[in-house]
Design an enzyme around this catalytic site. Structure first.
Site, PDB file in Angstrom:
ATOM      1  N   GLU A   1       9.156  -9.661  -0.455  1.00  0.00           N
ATOM      2  CA  GLU A   1       8.683  -8.825  -1.574  1.00  0.00           C
ATOM      3  C   GLU A   1       9.730  -7.775  -1.920  1.00  0.00           C
ATOM      4  OE1 GLU A   1       6.669  -8.311  -3.856  1.00  0.00           O
ATOM      5  OE2 GLU A   1       4.597  -8.805  -3.377  1.00  0.00           O
ATOM      6  N   ASP A   2       9.749  -7.369  -3.179  1.00  0.00           N
ATOM      7  CA  ASP A   2      10.617  -6.258  -3.577  1.00  0.00           C
ATOM      8  C   ASP A   2      10.034  -4.921  -3.123  1.00  0.00           C
ATOM      9  OD1 ASP A   2       8.449  -6.514  -5.311  1.00  0.00           O
ATOM     10  OD2 ASP A   2       9.607  -6.333  -7.158  1.00  0.00           O
TER      11      ASP A   2
ATOM     12  N   ASP B   1       3.223  -1.552  -2.878  1.00  0.00           N
ATOM     13  CA  ASP B   1       2.674  -0.309  -3.436  1.00  0.00           C
ATOM     14  C   ASP B   1       1.258  -0.125  -2.870  1.00  0.00           C
ATOM     15  OD1 ASP B   1       2.354   1.874  -5.145  1.00  0.00           O
ATOM     16  OD2 ASP B   1       1.897   0.671  -6.893  1.00  0.00           O
TER      17      ASP B   1
ATOM     18  N   PHE C   1       7.800   5.938  -9.310  1.00  0.00           N
ATOM     19  CA  PHE C   1       8.097   4.675  -9.986  1.00  0.00           C
ATOM     20  C   PHE C   1       9.607   4.439  -9.930  1.00  0.00           C
ATOM     21  CE2 PHE C   1       8.911   2.038 -13.777  1.00  0.00           C
ATOM     22  CZ  PHE C   1       8.087   0.973 -13.464  1.00  0.00           C
TER      23      PHE C   1
ATOM     24  N   ASP D   1      11.486  -3.794 -12.450  1.00  0.00           N
ATOM     25  CA  ASP D   1      11.624  -3.689 -13.909  1.00  0.00           C
ATOM     26  C   ASP D   1      11.004  -2.449 -14.512  1.00  0.00           C
ATOM     27  OD1 ASP D   1       8.908  -4.632 -13.388  1.00  0.00           O
ATOM     28  OD2 ASP D   1       8.809  -4.936 -15.555  1.00  0.00           O
TER      29      ASP D   1
HETATM   30  P1  5GP Z   1       0.989  -3.864  -5.012  1.00  0.00           P
HETATM   31  O1  5GP Z   1       0.277  -5.172  -5.227  1.00  0.00           O
HETATM   32  O2  5GP Z   1       1.464  -3.642  -3.610  1.00  0.00           O
HETATM   33  O3  5GP Z   1       0.181  -2.697  -5.533  1.00  0.00           O
HETATM   34  O4  5GP Z   1       2.259  -3.876  -5.961  1.00  0.00           O
HETATM   35  C1  5GP Z   1       3.302  -4.775  -5.787  1.00  0.00           C
HETATM   36  C2  5GP Z   1       3.983  -5.094  -7.101  1.00  0.00           C
HETATM   37  O5  5GP Z   1       3.827  -4.039  -8.074  1.00  0.00           O
HETATM   38  C3  5GP Z   1       5.483  -5.236  -6.909  1.00  0.00           C
HETATM   39  O6  5GP Z   1       5.832  -6.552  -6.581  1.00  0.00           O
HETATM   40  C4  5GP Z   1       6.025  -4.791  -8.254  1.00  0.00           C
HETATM   41  O7  5GP Z   1       6.046  -5.875  -9.161  1.00  0.00           O
HETATM   42  C5  5GP Z   1       5.023  -3.771  -8.766  1.00  0.00           C
HETATM   43  N1  5GP Z   1       5.437  -2.377  -8.468  1.00  0.00           N
HETATM   44  C6  5GP Z   1       4.868  -1.530  -7.584  1.00  0.00           C
HETATM   45  N2  5GP Z   1       5.504  -0.342  -7.575  1.00  0.00           N
HETATM   46  C7  5GP Z   1       6.502  -0.453  -8.485  1.00  0.00           C
HETATM   47  C8  5GP Z   1       7.542   0.443  -8.919  1.00  0.00           C
HETATM   48  O8  5GP Z   1       7.695   1.604  -8.470  1.00  0.00           O
HETATM   49  N3  5GP Z   1       8.400  -0.038  -9.851  1.00  0.00           N
HETATM   50  C9  5GP Z   1       8.287  -1.282 -10.403  1.00  0.00           C
HETATM   51  N4  5GP Z   1       9.187  -1.630 -11.311  1.00  0.00           N
HETATM   52  N5  5GP Z   1       7.338  -2.159  -9.991  1.00  0.00           N
HETATM   53  C10 5GP Z   1       6.456  -1.740  -9.060  1.00  0.00           C
END
Ligand code: 5GP
Length: 178
Positions: free
Chosen positions: A103-104, A107, A156, A163
């Site tokens: 994963e990148d 969150d 963010f 992106d």
């Molecule tokens: P989660 O499901 O853990 O809430 O979020 C994961 C996904 O949300 C990541 O793979 C990404 O696509 C997006 N995401 C969460 N935080 C950020 C952020 O700070 N910047 C960007 N560009 N995408 C985010």
């Protein structure tokens, strides 16, 4: 580039390219130590994980396979919608395989929780998760991230796969909203 201005939003450098690359080398070495006797399948989560996956496997000195999955994204919002659906499933049988989810960023943890649920049904031998970034203060779901590049505040961030309205994924460094 020290600063990026997008409309009314200003982003400043948060993690420089060399800092990211140094940490990825360490993560690849840690993974190799664990998986040296196995042939793991790196499962990159599109779109955001593509640069990280690429650099991670280039630094991984062992046999491995590479696959991709894609989930629905946040759309253009900076806040999680709380909904996630699968857009591209794995196209191979992973029964009995050792999977490394790449994963990148984690969150809320919803995406990882959802992916783990999907993969469980395919009865892999093992599943671990590696994420370049983790926002510990944003976590809402009980997920275990086995390998973490950097713990970051709940800001963010963009660049290096991440992106802003589908753009800026090609930046080599990571930038945070001021
Ligand atoms: P989660 O499901 O853990 O809430 O979020 C994961 C996904 O949300 C990541 O793979 C990404 O696509 C997006 N995401 C969460 N935080 C950020 C952020 O700070 N910047 C960007 N560009 N995408 C985010």
């Amino acid at each position: 580039m020290d600063e990026i201005v997008i409309g009314n939003d200003r982003f400043e450098v948060f993690l420089e390219e060399k800092t990211i690359q140094k940490r990825i080398k360490e993560l690849a070495a840690e993974l190799h130590k664990e998986y040296r006797d196995r042939t793991p399948i790196f499962v990159g989560i599109l779109n955001g994980a593509f640069p990280f996956l690429s650099d991670l496997v280039k630094n991984y000195d062992g046999l491995c396979e590479i696959e991709f999955m894609k989930l629905s994204s946040y759309g253009d919002a900076k806040i999680s919608s709380g909904n996630v659906t699968i857009v591209k499933e794995l196209e191979i049988d992973v029964t009995g395989e050792h999977l490394i989810i790449v994963e990148d960023i984690v969150d809320t943890g919803l995406s990882v929780k959802y992916i783990e649920g999907l993969l469980e049904k395919h009865k892999p031998a093992s599943v671990c998760v590696v994420s370049l970034l983790l926002k510990p203060d944003s976590l809402k779901y009980n997920v275990k991230i086995d390998y973490i590049g950097f713990l970051i505040p709940s800001k963010f961030v963009i660049g290096y796969g991440l992106d802003y309205e589908q753009k800026y994924r090609n930046l080599r460094s990571i930038y945070a909203l001021k």
